[in-house]
Design an enzyme around this catalytic site. Structure first.
Site, mmCIF file in Angstrom:
data_model
loop_
_atom_site.group_PDB
_atom_site.id
_atom_site.type_symbol
_atom_site.label_atom_id
_atom_site.label_comp_id
_atom_site.label_asym_id
_atom_site.label_seq_id
_atom_site.Cartn_x
_atom_site.Cartn_y
_atom_site.Cartn_z
ATOM 1 N N ASN A 9 0.870 -1.179 0.000
ATOM 2 C CA ASN A 9 0.000 0.000 0.000
ATOM 3 C C ASN A 9 0.906 1.228 0.000
ATOM 4 O O ASN A 9 1.460 1.591 1.029
ATOM 5 C CB ASN A 9 -0.884 -0.043 1.261
ATOM 6 N N TRP A 10 1.046 1.831 -1.162
ATOM 7 C CA TRP A 10 1.968 2.966 -1.280
ATOM 8 C C TRP A 10 1.398 4.246 -0.684
ATOM 9 O O TRP A 10 2.102 5.237 -0.551
ATOM 10 C CB TRP A 10 2.312 3.215 -2.747
ATOM 11 N N LYS A 11 0.120 4.262 -0.395
ATOM 12 C CA LYS A 11 -0.556 5.466 0.131
ATOM 13 C C LYS A 11 -0.294 6.658 -0.802
ATOM 14 O O LYS A 11 -0.238 6.466 -2.011
ATOM 15 C CB LYS A 11 -0.107 5.729 1.570
ATOM 16 N N HIS A 104 -9.673 1.157 4.597
ATOM 17 C CA HIS A 104 -8.412 1.355 5.327
ATOM 18 C C HIS A 104 -8.644 2.321 6.498
ATOM 19 O O HIS A 104 -9.441 3.257 6.397
ATOM 20 C CB HIS A 104 -7.343 1.913 4.382
ATOM 21 N N GLU A 106 -7.008 4.733 7.561
ATOM 22 C CA GLU A 106 -6.783 6.152 7.238
ATOM 23 C C GLU A 106 -8.003 6.749 6.540
ATOM 24 O O GLU A 106 -8.319 7.923 6.711
ATOM 25 C CB GLU A 106 -5.502 6.310 6.399
ATOM 26 N N GLU A 176 -5.480 -4.931 10.542
ATOM 27 C CA GLU A 176 -4.505 -3.868 10.749
ATOM 28 C C GLU A 176 -4.824 -3.128 12.041
ATOM 29 O O GLU A 176 -5.627 -2.174 12.033
ATOM 30 C CB GLU A 176 -4.536 -2.880 9.586
ATOM 31 N N GLY A 182 2.237 2.411 10.724
ATOM 32 C CA GLY A 182 3.165 3.534 10.579
ATOM 33 C C GLY A 182 3.848 3.943 11.870
ATOM 34 O O GLY A 182 4.464 5.002 11.944
ATOM 35 N N SER A 222 3.284 -1.912 10.298
ATOM 36 C CA SER A 222 4.738 -1.938 10.513
ATOM 37 C C SER A 222 5.362 -3.297 10.212
ATOM 38 O O SER A 222 6.254 -3.751 10.937
ATOM 39 C CB SER A 222 5.088 -1.473 11.930
ATOM 40 N N GLY A 243 2.818 -1.086 4.253
ATOM 41 C CA GLY A 243 2.855 0.335 3.901
ATOM 42 C C GLY A 243 4.286 0.775 3.647
ATOM 43 O O GLY A 243 4.835 0.582 2.558
ATOM 44 N N GLY A 244 4.911 1.348 4.674
ATOM 45 C CA GLY A 244 6.255 1.922 4.551
ATOM 46 C C GLY A 244 7.262 1.025 3.836
ATOM 47 O O GLY A 244 7.977 1.473 2.927
HETATM 48 P P1 PGA Z 1 2.694 0.398 7.570
HETATM 49 O O1 PGA Z 1 1.251 0.597 6.889
HETATM 50 O O2 PGA Z 1 3.256 -0.897 7.043
HETATM 51 O O3 PGA Z 1 3.490 1.601 7.125
HETATM 52 O O4 PGA Z 1 2.487 0.357 9.041
HETATM 53 C C1 PGA Z 1 0.371 -0.488 6.693
HETATM 54 C C2 PGA Z 1 -0.922 -0.002 6.112
HETATM 55 O O5 PGA Z 1 -1.384 1.075 6.486
HETATM 56 O O6 PGA Z 1 -1.534 -0.683 5.284
#
Ligand code: PGA
Length: 266
Positions: A9-11, A104, A106, A176, A182, A222, A243-244
């Site tokens: 997930n590149w956001k 998600h 977010e 999640e 994050g 994470s 994500g990251g």
């Molecule tokens: P993260 O994000 O790996 O940076 O914690 C995961 C996500 O939000 O899908």
């Protein structure tokens, strides 16, 4: 044997050019080094980069036979209409997406997404023949109040309302925990397994035992090459939503490899 799905997930990150390069690099690393033949690998760039990322992936896929699939980060519940700023599942399908992240945290936290709107989006994604990655998980406050399972249960009940079938090749659930996203505070393998087992038991009640047993449940929050192996070794953890660590081709492909190895399929 359940499918293993690792999705990036590149956001809201990368320029379109960087995105195309990143997608291409992921495909290249997977064809050279591995896990790719046993893991379904998905990248979810920002919507503006989807076409370029698709081209980057396609240029490698043709040569090596390794498949990296394309996903979007959201989709609207209507087919078309006056919904400024939104994108429909059919539009995403048209440019080569096979996956869409839905609900998600977010989206829930910053954009007013609810269990109900996530449900409507999810149903449309399924109707269009795309595979949803449906995100659920509790906040820190909810966990500390001992309400994590209650929240997960509600998210599954409302979010999957009206879904007819789950199972092999269908929707993926991403557990999640919001406190892990994050933050660098990854859930322990015990915490992840406990939640995943609970999710599978809920799916079993809502659908059937066979369908629940065939459904992929990803962990997200994470995940890195250092902790992916331990998390993936849990019997009910079938993949990751990353994500990251998905913004670097080498760490993302290392997670794919670790996942395959942890499941004894490396
Ligand atoms: P993260 O994000 O790996 O940076 O914690 C995961 C996500 O939000 O899908």
């Amino acid at each position: 044997m359940r499918e293993i799905v690792i999705a990036g997930n590149w956001k809201m990150n990368t320029t379109p050019f960087e995105g195309a390069m990143l997608a291409r690099k992921v495909a290249e690393l997977l064809s050279a080094g591995n896990g790719a033949t046993v893991v379904t690998v998905v990248v979810c760039p920002p919507a503006t980069h989807l076409a370029m990322a698709q081209a980057g992936i396609a240029s490698v896929t043709t040569e090596s036979g390794v498949k990296v699939e394309l996903g979007a980060q959201n989709a609207h519940w209507e087919h078309k209409g006056a919904f400024t700023g939104e994108i429909s599942a059919s539009m995403l399908k048209f440019i080569g997406c096979r996956w869409v992240i839905i609900g998600h945290s977010e989206r829930r936290q910053w954009f007013g997404e609810t269990d109900e709107t996530a449900n409507k989006r999810l149903l449309r994604v399924i109707r269009n023949g795309l595979r949803p990655i449906f995100c659920i998980g509790e906040t820190l406050e909810e966990r500390e109040a001992d309400r994590a399972f209650e929240v997960i249960e509600r998210q599954l009940k409302i979010g999957l309302d009206g879904v007819e079938n789950i199972g092999r090749g269908g929707l993926v659930i991403a557990y999640e925990p919001v406190w892990a996203i994050g933050t660098g505070h990854t859930a322990t393998p015990e915490q992840a397994q406990e939640a995943h087992q609970f999710i599978r038991s809920q799916l079993s009640e809502q659908f059937s035992e066979e369908a629940a047993a065939a459904t992929v449940i990803q962990y997200g929050g994470s995940m890195t090459p250092d902790n992916a192996g331990q998390l993936m070794a849990c019997p009910d953890v079938d993949g990751g939503l990353v994500g990251g660590a998905s913004l670097k081709a080498d760490s993302f492909s290392a997670i794919v490899k670790a996942a395959a190895e942890a499941k004894g399929r490396g």
